[in-house]
Design a protein around this motif. Structure first.
Motif, short mmCIF file in Angstrom:
data_model
loop_
_atom_site.label_atom_id
_atom_site.label_comp_id
_atom_site.label_asym_id
_atom_site.label_seq_id
_atom_site.Cartn_x
_atom_site.Cartn_y
_atom_site.Cartn_z
N GLY A 282 -34.72 31.98 -86.67
CA GLY A 282 -36.45 31.84 -86.97
C GLY A 282 -36.84 30.87 -87.61
N SER A 283 -36.03 30.17 -88.41
CA SER A 283 -36.76 28.98 -89.08
C SER A 283 -36.38 27.57 -88.15
N GLN A 284 -35.88 27.83 -87.07
CA GLN A 284 -35.62 26.76 -86.25
C GLN A 284 -34.37 25.90 -86.73
N ARG A 285 -33.55 26.34 -87.56
CA ARG A 285 -32.38 25.60 -87.86
C ARG A 285 -31.21 25.88 -87.00
N PHE A 286 -31.47 25.36 -85.60
CA PHE A 286 -30.50 25.77 -84.43
C PHE A 286 -29.28 25.11 -84.97
N VAL B 187 -31.78 29.66 -73.60
CA VAL B 187 -33.21 30.55 -73.80
C VAL B 187 -33.40 30.94 -75.22
N LEU B 188 -32.19 30.86 -75.88
CA LEU B 188 -32.11 31.17 -77.24
C LEU B 188 -33.35 30.69 -78.12
N THR B 189 -33.66 29.30 -78.03
CA THR B 189 -34.92 28.81 -78.82
C THR B 189 -35.97 29.32 -78.27
N VAL B 190 -36.22 30.10 -77.05
CA VAL B 190 -37.82 30.20 -76.67
C VAL B 190 -38.35 31.21 -77.37
N ILE B 191 -37.96 32.10 -77.84
CA ILE B 191 -38.87 33.35 -78.70
C ILE B 191 -39.40 32.54 -79.90
N PRO B 192 -38.52 31.88 -80.98
CA PRO B 192 -39.23 31.42 -82.00
C PRO B 192 -40.38 30.33 -81.55
#
Length: 505
Positions: free
Chosen positions: A155-159, A286-291
């Motif tokens: 959620g904090s985009q620390r992928f 596609v995991l990054t798309v929602i945040p």
């Protein structure tokens, strides 16, 4: 409104960076899956392998609840404007996970024990099967609260940090499974560990979150009933969609168990694992798309949202379709080299299982964006329409066709409901079907067709019946396909984007 300082390609680089980090963990996950399934497939009997797959799917029945809470938590964390708001969501989500874990753990233990007695499990394996589902229930109850740590990272985009946690968990999973096999551990222990990977990922995420000092803390005073109600409400909508995944993917094993033997379920496991590989690849892309989409929606940035959907779908299909084609054309040799001659009867099922990803590869980015936009109700109706069609077809086709019945049902429904998905995109997002067809669908299918022709000729000429031959054929065909895509379909800006991204890496 669109930001006038917008730099073309900047948001694509950020998303690509997150996707690349997830692909690193995906690569480890693929290797982990191959090692574990290969060892189990060659160590267990076909019936034991079938029981393993059947009971792991029981844990998957409730995993949809966890995934639904995850979607709500990631969306809420990504949209939170302050650190206090993020910790409020984090703390509330942890308690929600804990409550859901208790309920779902009990359901797995009770429901799995009941299923053991009515499905086609050999009498000699039933006691271990019952012990396995009890252990799975305990792991769910104790492990689910840790899932919130992975949600905080995403959620904090620390992928990158999230990817590191997944790699740590996958390595621990493989080490544990190899140890169990080496020690000739009972089947129930293998089943228990096989269904505990989500718990291991949560534990590893907690370690990484603390090590990176990400700033998330559980604070009892910040727990909000209103936030929990909102998370639960949104999760309930996602759960309605998630249940359809259960119907499409997991109940197949139950239907096969009702009409066929445990050995047939073992063949199904062999056919489904390459499909799961493609599904996992698509999911990480596609995991990054929602945040990211949640951030654009919060800023009312329609321009970037459209770019996200069209370019995201374009790039995802450019990766997923060629991989799917390679696995379809090489299905027989892969099963033979990987698991042995006894799995060759699963070749038609494997091809059918993979085939629907030629269509579904184009739905992931749009679906995630619709979730971020809060269109959960309409997505649920769309998903349930496909799931009920899938279930009806599976019940009709399985007694007649056996192993290929439920797999063919999945492929048919995926194609039938695709126009419905396109309607949802046009209705709620600033995207036209013609743009997607021109920029995403057509290029991927042209390249995929070329790869199929190249590999088909290679298989006829050389047989490809060894591991080295398979790896070379797959690698050369994918490299040729992606090189052709780069030259024929990417414009100058997209080529610059790729070169810039690679330099930054």
């Amino acid at each position: 409104m669109t930001d006038q300082r917008y730099e073309p390609g900047a948001h694509e680089r950020r998303i690509a960076g997150g996707a690349a980090a997830q692909q690193a963990s995906q690569a480890v996950g693929v290797v982990a899956m191959l090692v574990v399934i290969t060892v189990l497939g060659r160590t267990l009997t076909l019936s034991e392998f079938g029981v393993y797959g059947l009971l792991i799917s029981v844990a998957g029945y409730v995993l949809i609840v966890q995934i639904s809470v995850e979607g709500a938590a990631v969306r809420a964390i990504a949209s939170a404007p302050t650190a206090a708001d993020r910790n409020r969501v984090f703390s509330s989500a942890l308690l929600l996970y804990a409550a859901a874990g208790v309920v779902c753990g009990l359901l797995v233990a009770a429901g799995g024990t009941a299923l053991v007695g009515v499905l086609g499990i050999p009498a000699g394996l039933r006691d271990e099967a019952r012990e396995g589902v009890l252990a799975l229930g305990a792991a769910i109850t104790l492990g689910w609260p840790f899932k919130v740590f992975q949600d905080a990272l995403r959620g904090s985009q620390r992928f990158g940090a999230a990817s590191a946690a997944e790699v740590l968990a996958q390595c621990s999973f493989v080490a544990g499974m190899l140890a169990l096999v080496a020690l000739d551990a009972p089947l129930w222990a293998v089943i228990a560990l096989g269904g505990s990977l989500p718990t291991l990922i949560g534990l590893a995420s907690a370690v990484v979150l603390v090590a990176t000092r990400a700033g998330f803390r559980f604070r009892r005073a910040l727990v909000s009933r209103a936030t929990m109600r909102e998370l639960a409400r949104f999760s309930a909508g996602l759960s309605l969609i998630g249940v359809t995944d259960l119907i499409v993917y997991s109940i197949d094993r139950v239907i096969l168990g009702a009409f066929r033997s445990a050995a047939t379920i073992g063949l199904y496991e062999g056919a489904s694992r390459p499909h799961n590989l493609v599904r996992q690849l698509h999911g990480t892309l596609v995991l990054t798309v929602i945040p990211v989409a949640s951030g654009y929606l919060a800023q009312d940035d329609e321009f970037r949202l459209r770019e996200l959907v069209i370019r995201g779908t374009r790039y995802v299909m450019a990766i997923v379709v060629p991989v799917t084609v390679v696995l379809m054309v090489l299905a027989g040799p892969i099963l033979q080299v990987w698991l042995g001659d006894e799995f060759l009867p699963a070749e038609p099922a494997m091809v059918l299982f993979l085939s629907y990803w030629l269509v579904s590869a184009g739905t992931g980015v749009g679906t995630a964006t619709l979730v971020a936009a809060g269109r959960v109700g309409e997505l649920a109706r769309y998903a349930w329409g496909g799931a009920l069609l899938n279930l009806a077809l599976a019940l009709v086709l399985t007694p007649w066709l056996g192993l290929t019945g439920p797999v063919l049902a999945t492929a048919i429904q995926s194609v039938v409901v695709f126009p419905w998905f396109v309607v949802l995109l046009r209705r709620h997002l600033p995207v036209r079907a013609a743009d997607l067809a021109r920029e995403a669908w057509l290029p991927a299918y042209v390249i995929g067709g070329g790869i199929a022709a190249l590999l088909g000729a290679a298989r006829l000429a050389f047989g490809l019946d060894s591991l080295i031959a398979l790896v070379l054929a797959a690698g050369i065909s994918l490299a040729a396909g992606w090189a052709a895509y780069y030259r024929l379909y990417l414009n100058a800006g997209e080529r610059n984007l790729i070169r810039s991204f690679l330099r930054r890496r």
